[in-house]
Design a protein around this motif. Structure first.
Motif, short mmCIF file in Angstrom:
data_model
loop_
_atom_site.label_atom_id
_atom_site.label_comp_id
_atom_site.label_asym_id
_atom_site.label_seq_id
_atom_site.Cartn_x
_atom_site.Cartn_y
_atom_site.Cartn_z
N THR A 456 0.72 -1.23 0.05
CA THR A 456 0.11 0.05 -0.01
C THR A 456 1.01 1.36 0.04
OG1 THR A 456 -0.12 -0.04 2.57
CG2 THR A 456 -1.82 -1.24 1.21
N ALA A 457 0.28 2.31 -0.23
CA ALA A 457 0.72 3.62 -0.29
C ALA A 457 1.26 4.05 1.30
CB ALA A 457 -0.12 4.78 -0.97
N SER A 486 3.45 0.46 6.28
CA SER A 486 3.82 1.79 6.93
C SER A 486 2.37 2.28 7.40
CB SER A 486 4.71 2.69 6.40
OG SER A 486 4.09 3.23 5.39
N PHE A 487 2.30 2.42 8.83
CA PHE A 487 1.09 3.08 9.14
C PHE A 487 1.18 3.79 10.49
CE2 PHE A 487 1.70 -1.62 10.40
CZ PHE A 487 1.44 -1.44 11.73
N VAL A 494 4.70 6.38 14.29
CA VAL A 494 4.63 5.88 12.79
C VAL A 494 5.17 4.34 12.92
CG1 VAL A 494 5.27 6.16 10.51
CG2 VAL A 494 4.39 8.15 11.73
N VAL A 495 4.59 3.26 12.38
CA VAL A 495 5.23 2.03 12.27
C VAL A 495 5.68 1.82 10.99
CG1 VAL A 495 4.79 -0.48 12.29
CG2 VAL A 495 3.86 1.05 13.98
N LEU A 496 7.29 1.32 10.69
CA LEU A 496 7.84 0.97 9.64
C LEU A 496 8.12 -0.50 9.67
CD1 LEU A 496 10.32 3.98 9.27
CD2 LEU A 496 8.02 3.85 8.15
N THR A 497 7.84 -1.34 8.81
CA THR A 497 7.94 -2.51 8.72
C THR A 497 8.54 -3.26 7.28
OG1 THR A 497 7.36 -4.85 9.49
CG2 THR A 497 5.81 -3.38 8.38
N ILE A 498 9.54 -4.02 7.21
CA ILE A 498 9.88 -4.74 6.13
C ILE A 498 10.28 -6.11 6.08
CG2 ILE A 498 12.32 -4.10 5.96
CD1 ILE A 498 11.88 -3.10 2.90
N ARG A 520 0.56 -6.37 11.67
CA ARG A 520 -0.20 -5.25 11.98
C ARG A 520 -0.91 -5.35 13.23
NH1 ARG A 520 -3.21 -1.60 7.47
NH2 ARG A 520 -1.31 -0.64 6.51
N GLY A 521 -1.63 -6.59 13.20
CA GLY A 521 -2.59 -6.63 14.26
C GLY A 521 -1.68 -6.69 15.60
#
Length: 685
Positions: A456-457, A486-487, A494-498, A520-521
């Motif tokens: 997602t964006a 990211s959300f 702000v969460v960043l994950t990869i 995410r959950g």
């Protein structure tokens, strides 16, 4: 009578003939008694006694009539000549009678004291006569041999012909004239070349000319001949020189129709080439392109392939879009660009062939297709000057996966049943690879759709610039494992994950989507350190996916009173890269942990890092830095230097430059990238 009375007087002057290169005999009186013989005569016929009548000296010639000539000459005084007269005698040095040939003349001679006689001069021509006889025998033998061979050939499928020593047709060839329709006037000399296919003329002229110069024991060649009824067939020619000593006096040859054998050989050769071309190919487009290289120019002048991505469950008669993925033409003909999506009218020939699942075949004058074959509004799928076309659906397990369009143009022989059968054989032989490629294409389409739905964006957060990039692998199999996300949490963090799931297929894509959603959950469920969230994710993965292995980075951008900071945890993933505003770049290694799914009782750690204004955090997957021929830290250092050099660029430009500069052409792995920059009003994303 004594020898003294029989020998002529020297007063007649006959000694002048003694060394003459011809045989000379002088006879006197009506009995033709031998009066003189010279040396060559005695050498040829032996030393016959002087004074003896010729009839007695040569009793074997009594029935020849030669002595009648002597009588007439003596009586009338008129000389007579005999050409190639045979004289059968026991010659000196032989025990049996042999026949030799002479040219001789007989004339009356005055021998003195009123006495008359005859003088005979003989020249042996035995060698010339024998040579002439041999030539006549050979000519007759050759004539009969040609008649016999011609009769045999007329009863079969071969043509016999004769050329001069320099190659021009020198005799009529009924077989050639019957097959090609050429008259003798059209055929003679080099006129036979006009019956050879235009594309084969240069080769036969060169090869035939070389044979004239080098004169091999046999000459063979294959070319196409124009038939009297139209069209061309393959013929094999066999020729051999006819020699007279060291000289070539002519060439004798035959031409045999080998069309069926040629077709069979071509089929085997093309099938072998097709098998080799598609052996290591997995993508459907690449496999069809490989087949087009086999088809053009050996079978057709042009080949175009339309891929039908939505042809799996399309109702008949509904609109159809296809992607032209292959266009190939022989040298000298115009081509169309590849990879173009085209709308196909429901009533077009292409759609009819797709819906029926059977080939459509048409032959027509060059450039004049029948109505409906190239309907107005359709894409220009039919080449200019085309004279035939075959629309062949590529059906795999009941599904039309593609449409193969092959055509010939101009004066080339139109496609017919043999070519249709050959095209079918090429497709059928590749059925298993095509089925695997089609199944793989379906899987890849589903995996890509699933993966892209999850990529997602990024969110729009004041004071932060976030950019994402995803570059899929160019290999058909490499899809499904990489993700980013990211959300924004309820507390404003702000969460960043990869991450990257082991495997590059549809199951990997499904596992990736489920892990991404679980993460995410877990992040939304509680406000807790990133290490603890990864621990819960690890336990869930080991429970739900016992064989699952993944790498991951989870980071939170927090806003404490002292300023922004990054809390992060790394689970077996390449480390985050922090680029300071001055261009200093370093990897964050304060929270390295094992891969997810590897340790039975995981306890991931967390670390914090300040984020001053203008700083940039880069998260990425291993496809950006890993190379098979080098260790990982070499690739990491390459990334660090490139990021430092581009630190002053806008965030989106920095990401694009890193992808363009670091990714190898045709990279074998997906690459995901997530970048965050703390803005201060001077740097925009």
């Amino acid at each position: 009578m004594s020898d003294e009375t029989e020998r002529p007087s020297s007063s007649i002057g006959l000694e002048v003939f003694e060394t003459a290169p011809v045989a000379v005999v002088v006879a006197r009186g009506p009995e033709h008694r031998i009066a003189y013989t010279n040396a060559l005569y005695r050498e040829t016929f032996g030393d016959r006694p002087l004074g003896r009548p010729l009839r007695d000296a040569f009793p074997d010639l009594a029935q020849t009539g030669y002595w009648d000539i002597f009588d007439r000459v003596l009586a009338t005084g008129r000389p007579e000549k005999v050409s190639t007269g045979p004289i059968e005698l026991s010659y000196p040095g032989t025990t049996e009678k042999t026949t030799r040939y002479f040219n001789f003349s007989v004339s009356r001679a005055a021998l003195g004291e009123g006495e008359r006689g005859v003088l005979a001069v003989l020249v042996e021509v035995s060698e010339q006569v024998e040579a002439a006889q041999n030539i006549r025998v050979l000519a007759e033998q050759r004539r009969r041999a040609l008649l016999r061979y011609g009769s045999l050939v007329n009863a079969g499928s071969q043509m016999v012909w004769v050329t001069g020593p320099m190659g021009g047709m020198s005799e009529p060839s009924p077989g050639w004239q019957r097959v090609t329709g050429q008259t003798w006037e059209q055929l003679r000399g080099d006129g036979w070349i006009d019956a050879v296919h235009p594309d084969d003329r240069a080769a036969i002229i060169t090869a035939w000319g070389r044979a004239m110069a080098e004169v091999p024991a046999t000459f063979t060649h294959v070319y196409r001949l124009r038939l009297a009824g139209g069209g061309y067939r393959h013929f094999a020619i066999y020729a051999t020189p006819v020699r007279d000593g060291d000289n070539v006096i002519e060439w004798v040859g035959s031409s045999a129709d080998i069309e069926q054998q040629w077709q069979a050989d071509r089929r085997e050769e093309l099938l072998a080439r097709a098998a080799a071309a598609t052996a290591d190919t997995r993508k459907l487009e690449e496999m069809l392109d490989a087949l087009s290289h086999v088809i053009v120019p050996d079978v057709a002048d042009a080949c175009r392939v339309y891929l039908l991505p939505q042809g799996l469950d399309r109702p008949p008669g509904s609109p159809l879009s296809a992607e032209r993925v292959v266009t190939r033409t022989r040298e000298g003909l115009p081509d169309l660009p590849e990879h173009r999506a085209e709308h196909l009218d429901p009533g077009s020939p292409l759609v009819r062939a797709i819906e029926q699942g059977h080939p459509l075949h048409a032959v027509f004058p060059p450039g004049n297709p029948p109505p409906g074959l190239a309907a107005p509004g359709n894409a220009p799928w039919l080449p200019e000057r085309a004279n035939s076309v075959v629309l062949l659906p590529v059906v795999v397990d009941g599904t039309t996966a593609a449409l193969l369009v092959s055509s010939t143009s101009g004066d080339r022989q139109p496609l017919g049943r043999p070519e249709i059968a050959l095209l079918r054989d090429l497709i059928d032989q590749a059925h298993v690879p095509l089925r695997n490629a089609l199944e793989f294409q379906r899987t890849r389409q589903v995996a890509l759709a699933l993966q892209r739905s999850l990529l997602t964006a990024p969110p729009d957060v004041p004071g932060l610039d976030i950019a994402v990039r995803y570059r899929p692998s160019v290999l058909g199999a490499e899809v499904g494992g990489d993700w980013y996300d990211s959300f924004v949490l309820r507390d404003g963090a702000v969460v960043l994950t990869i991450g990257d799931v082991a495997g590059h297929d549809l199951p990997a894509a499904v596992t990736m989507s489920q892990m991404r959603n679980m993460l995410r959950g877990f992040a939304l469920d509680r406000e807790e350190p990133t290490g603890e969230i990864l621990r819960r994710l690890d336990m869930a993965v080991q429970t739900l996916y016992p064989e699952g292995i993944a790498t991951c980075i989870l980071a939170r951008v927090e806003r404490p009173a002292s300023g922004l900071r990054l809390q992060y945890s790394v689970a077996g993933h390449p480390p985050p890269l922090l680029v300071d505003p001055d261009g200093t770049a370093r990897f964050l290694t304060g929270a390295d942990n094992p891969l997810i799914g590897l340790v039975p009782d995981p306890a991931p750690t967390s670390a914090h890092e300040p984020l001053p204004p203008g700083s940039t955090v880069l998260l990425y997957t291993d496809g950006l830095v890993e190379r098979r021929e080098e260790d990982l830290w070499t690739g990491l250092e390459r990334l660090r230097h490139a990021a430092a050099a581009a630190a002053g660029q806008p965030l989106g430009v920095l990401c694009d430059e890193l992808l363009a500069g670091l990714l190898p052409t045709g990279g074998p792995d997906d690459v995901a990238m997530l970048a965050l920059r703390v803005t201060d009003g001077r740097v925009a994303g």
